[in-house]
Design a protein around this motif. Structure first.
Motif, PDB file in Angstrom:
ATOM      1  N   PRO A  99       0.806  -1.228   0.000  1.00 44.53           N
ATOM      2  CA  PRO A  99       0.000   0.000   0.000  1.00 44.53           C
ATOM      3  C   PRO A  99       0.838   1.276   0.000  1.00 44.53           C
ATOM      4  N   SER A 100       2.032   1.205   0.553  1.00 44.14           N
ATOM      5  CA  SER A 100       2.935   2.355   0.546  1.00 44.14           C
ATOM      6  C   SER A 100       4.319   1.875   0.135  1.00 44.14           C
ATOM      7  N   TRP A 101       5.041   2.719  -0.617  1.00 42.67           N
ATOM      8  CA  TRP A 101       6.364   2.332  -1.080  1.00 42.67           C
ATOM      9  C   TRP A 101       7.460   2.944  -0.217  1.00 42.67           C
ATOM     10  N   GLY A 102       7.170   3.142   1.067  1.00 43.28           N
ATOM     11  CA  GLY A 102       8.191   3.570   2.007  1.00 43.28           C
ATOM     12  C   GLY A 102       8.427   5.066   2.000  1.00 43.28           C
ATOM     13  N   GLU A 103       9.596   5.452   2.487  1.00 41.51           N
ATOM     14  CA  GLU A 103       9.951   6.866   2.571  1.00 41.51           C
ATOM     15  C   GLU A 103       9.903   7.510   1.188  1.00 41.51           C
ATOM     16  N   PRO A 104       9.265   8.674   1.049  1.00 38.32           N
ATOM     17  CA  PRO A 104       9.141   9.318  -0.266  1.00 38.32           C
ATOM     18  C   PRO A 104      10.505   9.586  -0.901  1.00 38.32           C
ATOM     19  N   VAL A 105      10.489   9.659  -2.232  1.00 36.99           N
ATOM     20  CA  VAL A 105      11.713   9.862  -3.006  1.00 36.99           C
ATOM     21  C   VAL A 105      11.607  11.151  -3.816  1.00 36.99           C
ATOM     22  N   ASP A 106      12.746  11.604  -4.300  1.00 35.46           N
ATOM     23  CA  ASP A 106      12.786  12.819  -5.117  1.00 35.46           C
ATOM     24  C   ASP A 106      12.412  12.564  -6.576  1.00 35.46           C
ATOM     25  N   ILE A 107      12.740  11.363  -7.072  1.00 35.10           N
ATOM     26  CA  ILE A 107      12.531  11.032  -8.480  1.00 35.10           C
ATOM     27  C   ILE A 107      11.926   9.635  -8.592  1.00 35.10           C
ATOM     28  N   VAL A 108      10.927   9.497  -9.452  1.00 34.80           N
ATOM     29  CA  VAL A 108      10.428   8.179  -9.847  1.00 34.80           C
ATOM     30  C   VAL A 108      10.625   8.033 -11.348  1.00 34.80           C
TER      31      VAL A 108
ATOM     32  N   ALA B 189       2.987   5.495  -8.002  1.00 36.52           N
ATOM     33  CA  ALA B 189       4.285   6.082  -8.339  1.00 36.52           C
ATOM     34  C   ALA B 189       4.309   7.556  -7.987  1.00 36.52           C
ATOM     35  N   LEU B 190       3.224   8.263  -8.295  1.00 33.65           N
ATOM     36  CA  LEU B 190       3.139   9.684  -7.949  1.00 33.65           C
ATOM     37  C   LEU B 190       3.091   9.870  -6.439  1.00 33.65           C
ATOM     38  N   ALA B 191       2.369   8.992  -5.754  1.00 34.34           N
ATOM     39  CA  ALA B 191       2.267   9.076  -4.293  1.00 34.34           C
ATOM     40  C   ALA B 191       3.611   8.826  -3.618  1.00 34.34           C
TER      41      ALA B 191
ATOM     42  N   GLY C 150       7.693  18.394  -4.304  1.00 31.48           N
ATOM     43  CA  GLY C 150       8.655  18.905  -5.271  1.00 31.48           C
ATOM     44  C   GLY C 150       9.308  17.837  -6.121  1.00 31.48           C
ATOM     45  N   GLY C 151       8.882  16.592  -5.949  1.00 29.55           N
ATOM     46  CA  GLY C 151       9.487  15.487  -6.686  1.00 29.55           C
ATOM     47  C   GLY C 151       9.055  15.443  -8.139  1.00 29.55           C
TER      48      GLY C 151
ATOM     49  N   ASP D 139      -3.364  16.019  -7.721  1.00 35.27           N
ATOM     50  CA  ASP D 139      -2.299  15.283  -7.038  1.00 35.27           C
ATOM     51  C   ASP D 139      -0.924  15.893  -7.319  1.00 35.27           C
ATOM     52  N   LEU D 140      -0.778  16.518  -8.466  1.00 39.14           N
ATOM     53  CA  LEU D 140       0.461  17.251  -8.757  1.00 39.14           C
ATOM     54  C   LEU D 140       0.494  18.552  -7.960  1.00 39.14           C
ATOM     55  N   LEU D 141      -0.640  19.225  -7.930  1.00 38.98           N
ATOM     56  CA  LEU D 141      -0.721  20.554  -7.319  1.00 38.98           C
ATOM     57  C   LEU D 141      -0.405  20.528  -5.833  1.00 38.98           C
ATOM     58  N   VAL D 142      -1.013  19.594  -5.105  1.00 38.90           N
ATOM     59  CA  VAL D 142      -0.890  19.638  -3.640  1.00 38.90           C
ATOM     60  C   VAL D 142       0.529  19.356  -3.154  1.00 38.90           C
ATOM     61  N   GLY D 143       1.294  18.638  -3.944  1.00 39.75           N
ATOM     62  CA  GLY D 143       2.666  18.348  -3.531  1.00 39.75           C
ATOM     63  C   GLY D 143       3.705  19.089  -4.359  1.00 39.75           C
ATOM     64  N   ALA D 144       3.240  20.019  -5.201  1.00 39.12           N
ATOM     65  CA  ALA D 144       4.142  20.729  -6.116  1.00 39.12           C
ATOM     66  C   ALA D 144       5.027  19.740  -6.864  1.00 39.12           C
ATOM     67  N   LYS D 145       4.388  18.654  -7.330  1.00 37.20           N
ATOM     68  CA  LYS D 145       5.109  17.605  -8.038  1.00 37.20           C
ATOM     69  C   LYS D 145       5.037  17.838  -9.543  1.00 37.20           C
TER      70      LYS D 145
END
Length: 310
Positions: free
Chosen positions: A191-200, A212-214, A219-220, A236-242
């Motif tokens: 359900p979760s891919w662990g600690e968030p990353v900068d790049i997928v 993948a986006l989650a 800023g990722g 989903d892009l907007l709220v995380g500035a992704k």
């Protein structure tokens, strides 16, 4: 010579070995005696889903020896070992390769190394560069055990990623992706891919786009290079500035050939230094092309699947 063609669309069972004359190179073309042929998911899907007039040959990555040269060719000689993308009969004893798609194979590399490294490596490196990575960032790669994915893991490691996460569909691939440089392995089903990353770097698409986006930190950047499509919600892009970035190697090849050549040189330099190791899941004879397609369709491969005509 032998070649593999198909007279109807479908699964691996539609592939046929045929006997035909050895083709003659036209202007700007090389005739290559193939020693290795790369099998890729986009090609396998094209056979199943259609898109070409039938009967059709199977294009793809080839590597071998130049045995004839067409008019208007410069920079290549008989006996050169080359690799490149063939748009005609690639699954064959001999293939025609346009010089614009051909590049030399260093003496330190085999033809199998070349088909496992060059095309898949260009996609992996291009996708990584599209993310504009900074040293010390964290990277997650989906399809991490694939022909492209396992090289993307290695690029992230070679170019200074602080943490490299491999996402796979089968937990049995964990040891393989760790061996090529992943620090952590996650399953698509988690359900979760662990600690968030900068790049997928996403090679899978479809339903995996949302997780993948989650997985991105605020800023990722997500780089999508799958042909499976999928949908991302703008919110989903907007709220995380992704950011979501599309990457296609064909556009680079057409519009930035100098960049493509620079990337090729980088691939071989890293290979020579031992920092990039293309892995081959299976080497199969040409007549076992159907088996090769089954391996790719089942996502069973760890690295590249290669056909060997000789």
């Amino acid at each position: 010579m032998r070649r593999v063609r198909y007279h109807q669309n479908g699964g691996p069972e539609v592939l046929r070995i045929e006997e035909t004359e050895i083709p003659q190179p036209g202007p700007g073309e090389l005739l290559v005696r193939n020693e290795a042929i790369g099998v890729t998911l986009p090609v396998v899907r094209k056979v199943r889903e259609g898109g070409l007039e039938l009967p059709a040959g199977i294009g793809g990555e080839v590597a071998g020896e130049v045995v004839a040269i067409g008019p208007e060719v410069t920079g290549f000689r008989l006996g050169d070992r080359v690799t490149g993308l063939c748009f005609g009969d690639g699954y064959a004893d001999y293939s025609l390769l346009h010089t614009a798609m051909a590049s030399p194979i260093p003496e330190t590399a085999s033809s199998v190394d070349a088909v496992a490294l060059v095309r898949s490596g260009l996609v992996a490196l291009g996708a990584y560069r599209a993310a504009r990575p900074a040293e010390g960032e964290s990277v997650l790669v989906t399809g991490a055990a694939s022909g492209v994915g396992h090289l993307a893991v290695q690029f992230a490691r070679a170019y200074g990623a602080r943490r490299v996460v491999a996402a796979v569909g089968d937990a049995e691939k964990a040891e393989f992706v760790k061996a090529v440089g992943a620090d952590e392995v996650v399953s698509y089903a988690e359900p979760s891919w662990g600690e968030p990353v900068d790049i997928v770097l996403d090679a899978v698409g479809g339903k995996l786009l949302s997780p993948a986006l989650a997985a991105l930190a605020p800023g990722g950047r997500l780089v999508a290079y799958s042909s499976d499509g999928g949908t991302i919600e703008a919110y989903d892009l907007l709220v995380g500035a992704k950011s979501a970035i599309g990457f296609q190697i064909a556009l680079i090849a057409r519009n930035q050939p100098a960049v493509l050549e620079q990337w090729r040189q980088e691939l071989w330099q890293l290979f020579t230094e031992g920092r990039l190791r293309p892995c081959v899941h299976a080497e199969l004879p040409l007549e076992d092309a159907a088996t090769a397609h089954r391996i790719i369709e089942s996502r069973a491969n760890r690295g590249k699947v290669v056909l060997r005509p000789v």
